[in-house]
Design an enzyme around this catalytic site. Structure first.
Site, PDB file in Angstrom:
ATOM      1  N   PRO A 236       0.839  -1.198   0.000  1.00  0.00           N
ATOM      2  CA  PRO A 236       0.000   0.000   0.000  1.00  0.00           C
ATOM      3  C   PRO A 236       0.874   1.249   0.000  1.00  0.00           C
ATOM      4  CG  PRO A 236      -0.172  -1.179   2.104  1.00  0.00           C
ATOM      5  CD  PRO A 236       0.691  -1.991   1.201  1.00  0.00           C
ATOM      6  N   HIS A 237       0.428   2.264  -0.733  1.00  0.00           N
ATOM      7  CA  HIS A 237       1.238   3.465  -0.850  1.00  0.00           C
ATOM      8  C   HIS A 237       0.376   4.668  -1.200  1.00  0.00           C
ATOM      9  CE1 HIS A 237       1.011   1.589  -4.827  1.00  0.00           C
ATOM     10  NE2 HIS A 237       1.003   2.824  -5.300  1.00  0.00           N
ATOM     11  N   GLY A 238       0.930   5.833  -0.948  1.00  0.00           N
ATOM     12  CA  GLY A 238       0.232   7.054  -1.284  1.00  0.00           C
ATOM     13  C   GLY A 238       1.104   8.259  -1.033  1.00  0.00           C
TER      14      GLY A 238
END
Length: 153
Positions: free
Chosen positions: A66-68
């Protein structure tokens, strides 16, 4: 780029207690609070959930990254979490996820963000690395395994 420059031991969770996607994102995000990282927790979780709506970051082989990008974040940061039982994360292959690398980047750091994602992906292609992450017991050992792989990749 060194992943261990972005990952502190405090950001490693040896056994996640979460059982669902949103809980995992929250648990991993809260780990950053242990390291003097200034950020808005609710905003981070919202960014991660919005990214998941575009398509799961569960890439298969029991892995999710997960990334952002988060406004107000000063530097790239990485958290690691492990679930021995596995968590349904809507992975591309339909399998539960055991290994999570959460990457957060400042809003305007596209190049570094992509380089970090690519490096984590390369590291996780190694079956022996993934197996070692699953079998080791302590946070210190997990960090060392990641550091050793980071040096080789």
């Amino acid at each position: 780029m060194k992943i261990t420059d972005l990952l502190k031991k405090d950001f490693i969770i040896e056994e996640l207690v979460s059982t669902g996607k949103q809980e995992v994102l929250e648990e991993l995000s809260r780990s950053f609070q242990k390291g003097n990282v200034k950020f808005n927790l609710d905003a981070m979780i919202k960014v991660l959930l919005e990214r998941e709506k575009l398509g799961s970051t569960g890439i298969g082989d029991h892995i999710a990254i997960p990334h952002g990008k988060l406004n107000g974040l000063d530097d790239l940061i990485v958290a690691f979490g492990r679930s021995s039982r596995g968590i349904d994360f809507d992975a591309m292959d339909g399998k539960p996820v055991n290994l999570f690398f959460l990457l957060m980047a400042p809003e305007h750091s596209t190049g570094q963000h992509l380089k970090a994602l690519a490096k984590i992906s390369r590291m996780l292609k190694d079956h022996h690395f993934r197996k070692s992450l699953m079998e080791t017991k302590s946070k210190d050992e997990l960090y060392q395994i990641i550091a050793d792989k980071d040096d080789q990749t």
